[in-house]
Design an enzyme around this catalytic site. Structure first.
Site, PDB file in Angstrom:
ATOM      1  N   HIS A 124     -76.300 -33.648  34.049  1.00  0.00           N
ATOM      2  CA  HIS A 124     -76.123 -33.927  32.624  1.00  0.00           C
ATOM      3  C   HIS A 124     -76.765 -35.272  32.312  1.00  0.00           C
ATOM      4  O   HIS A 124     -77.222 -35.960  33.218  1.00  0.00           O
ATOM      5  CB  HIS A 124     -74.628 -33.964  32.269  1.00  0.00           C
ATOM      6  CG  HIS A 124     -73.899 -35.090  32.923  1.00  0.00           C
ATOM      7  ND1 HIS A 124     -73.550 -35.088  34.270  1.00  0.00           N
ATOM      8  CD2 HIS A 124     -73.475 -36.286  32.439  1.00  0.00           C
ATOM      9  CE1 HIS A 124     -72.939 -36.216  34.570  1.00  0.00           C
ATOM     10  NE2 HIS A 124     -72.877 -36.967  33.478  1.00  0.00           N
ATOM     11  N   HIS A 126     -76.638 -38.665  29.105  1.00  0.00           N
ATOM     12  CA  HIS A 126     -75.939 -39.233  27.959  1.00  0.00           C
ATOM     13  C   HIS A 126     -76.937 -39.894  27.015  1.00  0.00           C
ATOM     14  O   HIS A 126     -78.005 -40.333  27.437  1.00  0.00           O
ATOM     15  CB  HIS A 126     -74.936 -40.304  28.411  1.00  0.00           C
ATOM     16  CG  HIS A 126     -74.014 -39.848  29.484  1.00  0.00           C
ATOM     17  ND1 HIS A 126     -72.877 -39.112  29.235  1.00  0.00           N
ATOM     18  CD2 HIS A 126     -74.040 -40.022  30.836  1.00  0.00           C
ATOM     19  CE1 HIS A 126     -72.246 -38.862  30.376  1.00  0.00           C
ATOM     20  NE2 HIS A 126     -72.947 -39.401  31.366  1.00  0.00           N
ATOM     21  N   GLU A 130     -75.166 -45.664  31.100  1.00  0.00           N
ATOM     22  CA  GLU A 130     -73.936 -45.536  31.891  1.00  0.00           C
ATOM     23  C   GLU A 130     -74.000 -46.465  33.092  1.00  0.00           C
ATOM     24  O   GLU A 130     -74.999 -46.489  33.801  1.00  0.00           O
ATOM     25  CB  GLU A 130     -73.794 -44.090  32.373  1.00  0.00           C
ATOM     26  CG  GLU A 130     -72.727 -43.881  33.421  1.00  0.00           C
ATOM     27  CD  GLU A 130     -72.710 -42.465  33.989  1.00  0.00           C
ATOM     28  OE1 GLU A 130     -72.473 -42.329  35.206  1.00  0.00           O
ATOM     29  OE2 GLU A 130     -72.943 -41.498  33.228  1.00  0.00           O
ATOM     30  N   HIS A 169     -78.443 -36.851  35.625  1.00  0.00           N
ATOM     31  CA  HIS A 169     -77.792 -37.227  36.880  1.00  0.00           C
ATOM     32  C   HIS A 169     -76.620 -36.293  37.163  1.00  0.00           C
ATOM     33  O   HIS A 169     -76.118 -35.619  36.264  1.00  0.00           O
ATOM     34  CB  HIS A 169     -77.314 -38.685  36.838  1.00  0.00           C
ATOM     35  CG  HIS A 169     -76.383 -38.982  35.699  1.00  0.00           C
ATOM     36  ND1 HIS A 169     -76.826 -39.249  34.414  1.00  0.00           N
ATOM     37  CD2 HIS A 169     -75.034 -39.045  35.648  1.00  0.00           C
ATOM     38  CE1 HIS A 169     -75.799 -39.480  33.624  1.00  0.00           C
ATOM     39  NE2 HIS A 169     -74.682 -39.346  34.344  1.00  0.00           N
ATOM     40  N   GLU A 192     -67.396 -38.680  27.485  1.00  0.00           N
ATOM     41  CA  GLU A 192     -67.721 -37.928  28.686  1.00  0.00           C
ATOM     42  C   GLU A 192     -67.635 -36.428  28.418  1.00  0.00           C
ATOM     43  O   GLU A 192     -68.247 -35.625  29.092  1.00  0.00           O
ATOM     44  CB  GLU A 192     -66.759 -38.307  29.816  1.00  0.00           C
ATOM     45  CG  GLU A 192     -66.927 -37.509  31.084  1.00  0.00           C
ATOM     46  CD  GLU A 192     -68.285 -37.651  31.749  1.00  0.00           C
ATOM     47  OE1 GLU A 192     -68.700 -36.740  32.479  1.00  0.00           O
ATOM     48  OE2 GLU A 192     -68.964 -38.677  31.541  1.00  0.00           O
TER      49      GLU A 192
END
Length: 197
Positions: A124, A126, A130, A169, A192
């Site tokens: 996934h 973002h 992160e 990642h 998340e």
């Protein structure tokens, strides 16, 4: 005989006294009805006879018994993963604190995650950067950079990782007992639970 200057001075003084009285009637709150313990005329208005959890209440006493002038406009200065619900699945669990839970937090949100041995957080990415700190166990981190080059590393308690926004990642808990870590995103609204994949 009254002069024009005298009439204006008297009117201004009267207006100032009226404004002062109005401000005192609703101290700390421009809206009606007045708020805050300072405005409570009935002593039982500030009592709390119902059920309570003293352990949680005593962690932030100014929330339970605020100063007399507090009308609830100050956002909370802390939040705890311990008060956040865990999303439990077969390979572990996650709980988060975002701006939705903690409104003052506009530039950071956090996730506390546990992966069992073999438990995988699938590939996934973002929209926020992160970084994470390993608090327990061992984890395999896989990341793919914009040139499609993979990087794989095993991290342990005390290690950190960083993924820029948009880097795909995945994470996998390793033996003997998986891992636990704390993730921070550089956006208070980042969650998340709604990642891209």
């Amino acid at each position: 005989m009254l002069s024009r200057r005298g009439v204006l001075a008297t009117a201004a003084a009267g207006a100032a006294m009226s404004a002062t009285a109005a401000a005192a009637a609703s101290f700390g709150n421009p809206d009606e009805p007045p708020q805050g313990a300072i405005n409570a005329k009935n002593p039982t208005s500030v009592s709390d006879p119902g059920p309570q959890d003293p352990a949680i209440r005593d962690q932030l006493p100014s929330a339970f018994s605020p100063p007399a002038t507090d009308v609830g406009s100050m956002p909370s200065i802390w939040s705890s993963f311990n008060a956040a619900p865990r999303r439990i699945q077969n390979g572990g669990w996650a709980r988060q604190v975002t701006q939705a839970d903690f409104p003052i937090s506009t530039t950071i949100s956090g996730v506390n995650m546990r992966l069992t041995a073999g438990g995988i957080r699938e590939l996934h990415w973002h929209q926020a950067a992160e970084w994470a700190y390993m608090t327990y166990g061992n984890c395999r981190v896989t990341v793919i950079d914009p040139m499609a080059r993979p990087y794989v590393a095993d991290v342990k308690e005390g290690d950190i990782w960083y993924f820029p926004a948009g880097y795909p990642h995945s994470l996998q808990g390793l033996g003997p007992d998986g891992c636990e870590f704390v993730i921070c995103f550089d956006n208070g609204a980042a969650s998340e639970f709604n990642t891209s994949w």
